[in-house]
Design an enzyme around this catalytic site. Structure first.
Site, PDB file in Angstrom:
ATOM      1  N   ASP A 100      43.949  43.470  35.503  1.00 44.01           N
ATOM      2  CA  ASP A 100      45.443  43.486  36.096  1.00 44.01           C
ATOM      3  C   ASP A 100      45.752  42.680  37.201  1.00 44.01           C
ATOM      4  O   ASP A 100      44.780  41.975  37.908  1.00 44.01           O
ATOM      5  CB  ASP A 100      46.118  45.097  36.424  1.00 44.01           C
ATOM      6  CG  ASP A 100      45.208  45.544  37.816  1.00 44.01           C
ATOM      7  OD1 ASP A 100      44.013  45.481  37.799  1.00 44.01           O
ATOM      8  OD2 ASP A 100      45.663  46.139  38.599  1.00 44.01           O
ATOM      9  N   GLU A 165      43.463  48.270  38.935  1.00 42.67           N
ATOM     10  CA  GLU A 165      42.896  48.031  40.289  1.00 42.67           C
ATOM     11  C   GLU A 165      43.769  47.945  41.304  1.00 42.67           C
ATOM     12  O   GLU A 165      43.848  48.205  42.446  1.00 42.67           O
ATOM     13  CB  GLU A 165      41.692  47.048  40.154  1.00 42.67           C
ATOM     14  CG  GLU A 165      40.882  46.861  41.350  1.00 42.67           C
ATOM     15  CD  GLU A 165      41.369  46.104  42.658  1.00 42.67           C
ATOM     16  OE1 GLU A 165      40.595  46.057  43.659  1.00 42.67           O
ATOM     17  OE2 GLU A 165      42.132  45.302  42.326  1.00 42.67           O
TER      18      GLU A 165
HETATM   19  N1  LIG Z   1      40.512  41.609  44.837  1.00 37.53           N
HETATM   20  C1  LIG Z   1      40.412  42.915  45.245  1.00 37.53           C
HETATM   21  C2  LIG Z   1      41.827  43.318  45.750  1.00 37.53           C
HETATM   22  O1  LIG Z   1      42.891  42.278  46.016  1.00 37.53           O
HETATM   23  N2  LIG Z   1      42.032  44.521  45.703  1.00 37.53           N
HETATM   24  C3  LIG Z   1      43.342  45.042  46.280  1.00 37.53           C
HETATM   25  C4  LIG Z   1      43.234  46.669  45.786  1.00 37.53           C
HETATM   26  C5  LIG Z   1      44.401  47.217  46.200  1.00 37.53           C
HETATM   27  C6  LIG Z   1      44.848  48.425  46.549  1.00 37.53           C
HETATM   28  N3  LIG Z   1      45.982  48.709  46.612  1.00 37.53           N
HETATM   29  C7  LIG Z   1      46.902  47.641  46.112  1.00 37.53           C
HETATM   30  N4  LIG Z   1      45.758  46.839  46.032  1.00 37.53           N
HETATM   31  C8  LIG Z   1      43.704  44.878  47.574  1.00 37.53           C
HETATM   32  O2  LIG Z   1      44.725  44.847  48.061  1.00 37.53           O
HETATM   33  O3  LIG Z   1      42.749  44.629  48.384  1.00 37.53           O
HETATM   34 ZN   LIG Z   2      40.727  41.840  42.800  1.00 40.70          ZN
HETATM   35 ZN   LIG Z   3      43.599  41.782  44.031  1.00 40.94          ZN
END
Ligand SMILES: NCC(=O)N[C@@H](Cc1c[nH]cn1)C(=O)O
Ligand SMILES: [Zn+2]
Ligand SMILES: [Zn+2]
Length: 470
Positions: A100, A165
């Site tokens: 995603d 994710e």
């Molecule tokens: N590449 C990892 C990433 O971008 N993770 C997101 C995870 C997240 C959690 N809630 C919304 N996004 C991040 O923002 O760190």
């Molecule tokens: Zn990511």
């Molecule tokens: Zn991300």
């Protein structure tokens, strides 16, 4: 033939076939798998099926794990599970990635259509190019090359790919727990879903911050009002919300919520020295972001602010007037959104409690007759590992083979909520192996992955498999 000879052949084939893998990335970028947008859920599901088909095409045994529903009418995308090799004499590596992406509109300020892969000067622009479709495709590319060359894999592989994710990995922890028997033989895990600290030097990552996300909804009337007719006669929701949101973080970036700082693990002398030798330039970093200032005056403290201290960011206000022009409206209902990046020893539960207590105390002090609703949204735990283990040694040797230099060992300010869960459920070490550069602008406008990073990333992943299996 020893593994070194294999690698030269593999590297050559990666170079020669790179166009094919750029085309795969093009296909993937065109699938608008924005997990935060319920209207895009069918695309998230399509993206998972696409990845399943790719793994299948290289000979992996694949299945889709049903993860249930986010809301009654909103299914979660399935997790993609793939098994490649079942040789009991070999170690098993679990590879995690996500399919995603963050929301993106051309109108946000992109120079090109975010969902079309466009190459300009060796940079592959497109949403998800670096986060995280490019790295997932790099793994698939390695399998395609090894299969084509008829080279036996030095380790067994298990893939866990998900489609939520960017929205807190909802459903995945339960999915993994329901399939514990399928991951119980995992010896190592590797995640390629973060970035180098700069543009030139590769790194391996041993820490992540966690995340706690909040919605604060305030309503003041049945519907929007005219600010001339009604201004001065009703207490306004937006005024209440801005008052609250202005009391979360200071101008120096200090979190104003009592109790948060006290739960941060103290800095030890040993940890402090780790920041000295890291290849990082504050001015370059500032230039890459085009920011007007920095919240620290030396490299060590700035890295600590990004990696080992919590931070609080205000993300937006839903319901507020945000279009161009000067509409004179009093919004009836507004929802403020903010999150904290959390670090050891903060937990999502302890953070939620402190945040909600503070918001309630502020609200009592405000004395507004309006209605407030505070919703802790998703939470993810921080993760911190030992970078002196066999997994990191194999990763470091792989990087040396491809780049001729040793990596920096870094932590990451972002969050990958499932990392700690994977470590705990498999009872084995996890390593983060980034392939993208610091200026890839993940989550932002004009996200990109350098072709060179993509190609060299594939080589590092291939070399890592051989180092791990050696
Ligand atoms: N590449 C990892 C990433 O971008 N993770 C997101 C995870 C997240 C959690 N809630 C919304 N996004 C991040 O923002 O760190
Ligand atoms: Zn990511
Ligand atoms: Zn991300």
């Amino acid at each position: 033939m020893g593994h070194l000879e294999h690698l030269n052949e593999v590297f050559k084939a990666i170079d020669e076939n790179q166009e094919e893998f750029v085309e795969l990335l093009r296909e993937a970028v065109e699938i608008r798998s924005v997990s935060a947008d319920p209207a895009r859920r069918p695309d998230c599901i399509k993206m998972c099926e696409w990845a399943r088909d790719q793994l299948k095409s290289v000979g992996a045994d694949t299945s889709l794990w049903d993860l249930g529903f986010e809301k009654p009418d909103l299914p979660l995308p399935p997790a993609v599970f793939g098994v490649y090799g079942r040789d009991k004499a070999k170690k098993t590596l679990l590879i995690y990635g996500h399919l995603d992406v963050q929301p993106a509109e051309k109108e946000d300020g992109w120079n090109t259509d975010p969902f079309k892969l466009i190459e300009i000067d060796g940079k592959l622009f497109g949403r998800g190019s670096t986060d995280d479709k490019g790295p997932v495709i790099a793994w698939i590319a390695v399998l395609k090359i090894l299969k084509r060359l008829g080279i036996e894999l030095p380790v067994n592989l298990k893939f866990v790919l998900e489609g939520m994710e960017e929205s807190g990995s909802e459903g995945l922890e339960e999915g993994l727990k329901n399939n514990l028997d399928k991951i119980s033989d995992v010896n190592f895990s590797c995640i390629s879903d973060n970035y180098w600290l700069g543009k030139n030097k590769p790194c391996l990552t041993y820490g992540l911050r966690g995340i706690c996300y909040y919605f604060v909804e305030i309503s003041c009337a049945r519907q929007d009002l005219h600010s001339g007719i009604n201004g001065g006669s009703v207490p306004e929701a937006m005024n209440d919300l801005v008052w609250i949101m202005s009391q979360l973080v200071s101008v120096q970036g200090e979190i104003l919520i009592p109790g948060i700082a006290e739960l941060v693990a103290p800095l030890t002398k040993e940890e402090e020295t780790l920041y000295d030798n890291i290849d990082f330039c504050m001015e370059t970093f500032k230039g890459e972001m085009g920011s007007h200032g920095l919240l620290a005056d030396n490299k060590q403290r700035l890295l600590m602010n990004r990696w080992r201290y919590p931070s609080l960011s205000l993300h937006g206000i839903e319901g507020a007037f945000s279009q161009p022009g000067a509409k004179t409206v009093i919004p009836a209902k507004v929802t403020g959104k903010f999150s904290l990046r959390i670090v050891p020893d903060l937990t999502p539960e302890a953070t939620d409690k402190l945040v909600v207590n503070y918001l309630n105390a502020l609200w009592a002090k405000r004395g507004s007759p309006n209605q407030i609703k505070i919703t802790p949204c998703h939470g993810g735990k921080p993760w911190l590992a030992d970078f002196r283990d066999a997994n990191f040694s194999a990763g470091a040797r792989a990087i040396e083979r491809v780049f001729g230099t040793t990596p920096d060992f870094t932590r990451e300010g972002g969050s990958i909520p499932i990392t700690l869960t994977i470590q705990e459920l498999t009872g084995s070490p996890v390593m983060l192996l980034p392939i993208g550069a610091s200026d890839d602008m993940a989550h932002s406008q004009n996200e990109k992955l350098n072709r060179e990073n993509f190609v060299k990333g594939m080589k590092v992943l291939a070399a890592y498999l051989f180092e791990l299996g050696a």
